[in-house]
Design a protein around this motif. Structure first.
Motif, PDB file in Angstrom:
ATOM      1  N   LEU A 277      -1.898   8.601  12.107  1.00 49.47           N
ATOM      2  CA  LEU A 277      -1.602   8.336  10.691  1.00 49.47           C
ATOM      3  C   LEU A 277      -1.969   6.893  10.350  1.00 49.47           C
ATOM      4  N   GLU A 278      -3.238   6.680  10.003  1.00 47.45           N
ATOM      5  CA  GLU A 278      -3.741   5.337   9.734  1.00 47.45           C
ATOM      6  C   GLU A 278      -3.397   4.925   8.296  1.00 47.45           C
ATOM      7  N   ILE A 279      -2.729   3.786   8.153  1.00 43.39           N
ATOM      8  CA  ILE A 279      -2.383   3.273   6.821  1.00 43.39           C
ATOM      9  C   ILE A 279      -1.966   1.810   6.961  1.00 43.39           C
ATOM     10  N   GLY A 280      -2.005   1.074   5.847  1.00 43.07           N
ATOM     11  CA  GLY A 280      -1.700  -0.349   5.871  1.00 43.07           C
ATOM     12  C   GLY A 280      -0.228  -0.661   5.696  1.00 43.07           C
ATOM     13  N   GLN A 281       0.114  -1.930   5.920  1.00 44.15           N
ATOM     14  CA  GLN A 281       1.503  -2.369   5.807  1.00 44.15           C
ATOM     15  C   GLN A 281       2.080  -2.173   4.415  1.00 44.15           C
ATOM     16  N   ILE A 282       1.236  -2.201   3.398  1.00 41.05           N
ATOM     17  CA  ILE A 282       1.766  -2.096   2.034  1.00 41.05           C
ATOM     18  C   ILE A 282       2.212  -0.678   1.702  1.00 41.05           C
ATOM     19  N   ALA A 283       2.142   0.238   2.661  1.00 42.72           N
ATOM     20  CA  ALA A 283       2.646   1.595   2.444  1.00 42.72           C
ATOM     21  C   ALA A 283       4.086   1.579   1.935  1.00 42.72           C
ATOM     22  N   SER A 284       4.877   0.634   2.432  1.00 40.71           N
ATOM     23  CA  SER A 284       6.289   0.577   2.045  1.00 40.71           C
ATOM     24  C   SER A 284       6.487   0.211   0.576  1.00 40.71           C
ATOM     25  N   MET A 285       5.425  -0.243  -0.101  1.00 43.44           N
ATOM     26  CA  MET A 285       5.522  -0.618  -1.512  1.00 43.44           C
ATOM     27  C   MET A 285       5.089   0.518  -2.441  1.00 43.44           C
ATOM     28  N   LEU A 286       4.623   1.625  -1.856  1.00 39.38           N
ATOM     29  CA  LEU A 286       4.111   2.739  -2.650  1.00 39.38           C
ATOM     30  C   LEU A 286       5.079   3.916  -2.604  1.00 39.38           C
ATOM     31  N   HIS A 287       5.337   4.508  -3.769  1.00 35.60           N
ATOM     32  CA  HIS A 287       6.379   5.534  -3.827  1.00 35.60           C
ATOM     33  C   HIS A 287       5.996   6.797  -4.588  1.00 35.60           C
ATOM     34  N   LYS A 288       4.808   6.802  -5.199  1.00 36.20           N
ATOM     35  CA  LYS A 288       4.420   7.996  -5.949  1.00 36.20           C
ATOM     36  C   LYS A 288       2.901   8.087  -6.035  1.00 36.20           C
ATOM     37  N   GLU A 289       2.414   9.307  -6.231  1.00 37.83           N
ATOM     38  CA  GLU A 289       0.985   9.522  -6.393  1.00 37.83           C
ATOM     39  C   GLU A 289       0.558   9.123  -7.810  1.00 37.83           C
ATOM     40  N   GLU A 290      -0.558   8.398  -7.888  1.00 38.54           N
ATOM     41  CA  GLU A 290      -1.112   7.976  -9.172  1.00 38.54           C
ATOM     42  C   GLU A 290      -2.588   8.340  -9.219  1.00 38.54           C
ATOM     43  N   THR A 291      -3.113   8.490 -10.423  1.00 38.84           N
ATOM     44  CA  THR A 291      -4.550   8.666 -10.549  1.00 38.84           C
ATOM     45  C   THR A 291      -5.227   7.309 -10.379  1.00 38.84           C
ATOM     46  N   VAL A 292      -6.514   7.336 -10.101  1.00 37.51           N
ATOM     47  CA  VAL A 292      -7.267   6.087  -9.995  1.00 37.51           C
ATOM     48  C   VAL A 292      -7.201   5.309 -11.301  1.00 37.51           C
ATOM     49  N   ALA A 293      -7.294   6.003 -12.420  1.00 35.74           N
ATOM     50  CA  ALA A 293      -7.230   5.323 -13.724  1.00 35.74           C
ATOM     51  C   ALA A 293      -5.910   4.584 -13.883  1.00 35.74           C
ATOM     52  N   GLU A 294      -4.812   5.211 -13.459  1.00 32.31           N
ATOM     53  CA  GLU A 294      -3.500   4.566 -13.551  1.00 32.31           C
ATOM     54  C   GLU A 294      -3.413   3.363 -12.614  1.00 32.31           C
ATOM     55  N   ILE A 295      -3.965   3.494 -11.415  1.00 31.10           N
ATOM     56  CA  ILE A 295      -3.952   2.389 -10.452  1.00 31.10           C
ATOM     57  C   ILE A 295      -4.731   1.199 -10.993  1.00 31.10           C
TER      58      ILE A 295
END
Length: 315
Positions: A277-295
């Motif tokens: 499960l490869e992912i960065g440290q900032i995973a803990s700051m993300l809590h919901k799925e967003e579209t690219v436009a929203e990001i």
């Protein structure tokens, strides 16, 4: 904003989407490009014929600039490079190897070349090899990582001072605030992986995305250091790796445990137990799925708000 990075790629915003294995297909990459950034296909998890399919779908999905990330240790690298040239790809980000062999060939076909590095030493080698820019990636980043374990905060100013190339900051960047911080340190662009890895358009499995959203601070660690340091979410597979490493296992034992297809199993197929499960440290700051436009909208608004506040700061 206009700087060397936006001019180099002819993009509106100096925001590049990381070319991540099992996440960065044509849907994600085209969405980033269509929203003013630079989308990258992640060739590292594509067989040559699959890459051709994604390249052609990219051409249909966007008329904006886009590129491909190519790990130079890819087993069929010759075929991939031939495809890139034959399909008229204009931008290539290389990683996991020396840029000296392929940069001259790519540039002879009018291709802009960027290489991912983790130290000032490699930044200088990239400059000698003739690349157009570098991605300086700190060890907060997900997936394969530098052996130096240098943080982004330390790496960026060192690389900026060591070479004349435009620098793209990566590792731990997910918000407008972190983009502003990177640019304060001298970067002229950023590469964002983790936040785009869990975007609605990412090809990552929904179960993997939810595991990222559930990851708490400290929930990722570097592992597989005797092979290629890789930042992973802690799960059963990670625990097996750690037990072997703590026991002093040699590279061959780790290679045997890793086997083939671990990242696909976790990221693309959704096996949260045995997958890598490869992912960065900032995973803990993300809590919901967003579209690219929203990001993109959120990052830009946050950046402008942050830089406006910084303008009022004085010591």
């Amino acid at each position: 904003m206009e700087n060397r990075i936006t001019k180099l790629f002819n993009i509106k915003y100096p925001i590049i989407q990381g070319g991540m294995v099992w996440c960065s297909g044509w849907r994600l990459a085209s969405a980033v490009s269509n929203n003013g950034g630079l989308g990258l296909l992640g060739a590292g998890s594509m067989h040559p014929e699959v890459l051709v399919e994604h390249i052609r779908k990219m051409k249909e999905a966007t008329d904006k600039p886009w590129g491909i990330n190519v790990p130079l240790l890819y087993p069929e690298i010759d075929r991939l490079m031939n495809i890139i040239i034959q399909e008229g790809v204009k931008i290539v980000f290389t990683s996991a190897g020396s840029p000296k062999k392929w940069t001259p060939l790519l540039k002879s076909h009018g291709i802009t070349v960027v290489h991912v590095i983790s130290s000032t030493l490699f930044a200088k080698k990239c400059e000698e090899a003739g690349v157009d820019a570098v991605v300086a990636e700190g060890f907060e980043a997900g997936g394969h990582n530098g052996r130096e374990e240098t943080t982004t905060l330390t790496l960026i100013p060192n690389v900026v001072e060591s070479c004349s190339l435009p620098v793209i900051a990566a590792g731990g960047i997910s918000s407008g605030k972190s983009v502003a911080a990177a640019m304060t340190l001298g970067a002229e662009g950023v590469q964002i992986g983790t936040r785009f890895a869990v975007a609605a358009e990412s090809s990552a499995h929904p179960t993997f995305k939810q595991r990222v959203f559930d990851t708490e601070e400290g929930g990722t660690m570097l592992a597989l250091k005797k092979l290629a340091p890789t930042r992973l979410i802690k799960n059963d597979f990670f625990n097996q790796v750690k037990a072997l490493e703590d026991a002093g296992a040699e590279a061959a034992q780790l290679t045997e445990l890793l086997g083939k297809g671990r990242a696909k199993k976790g990221i693309f197929e959704g096996d949260m137990t045995e997958g890598e499960l490869e992912i960065g440290q900032i995973a803990s700051m993300l809590h919901k799925e967003e579209t690219v436009a929203e990001i993109m909208e959120d990052i830009i608004a946050d950046f402008n708000k942050t830089t406006s506040k910084l303008g009022d700061l004085k010591l």
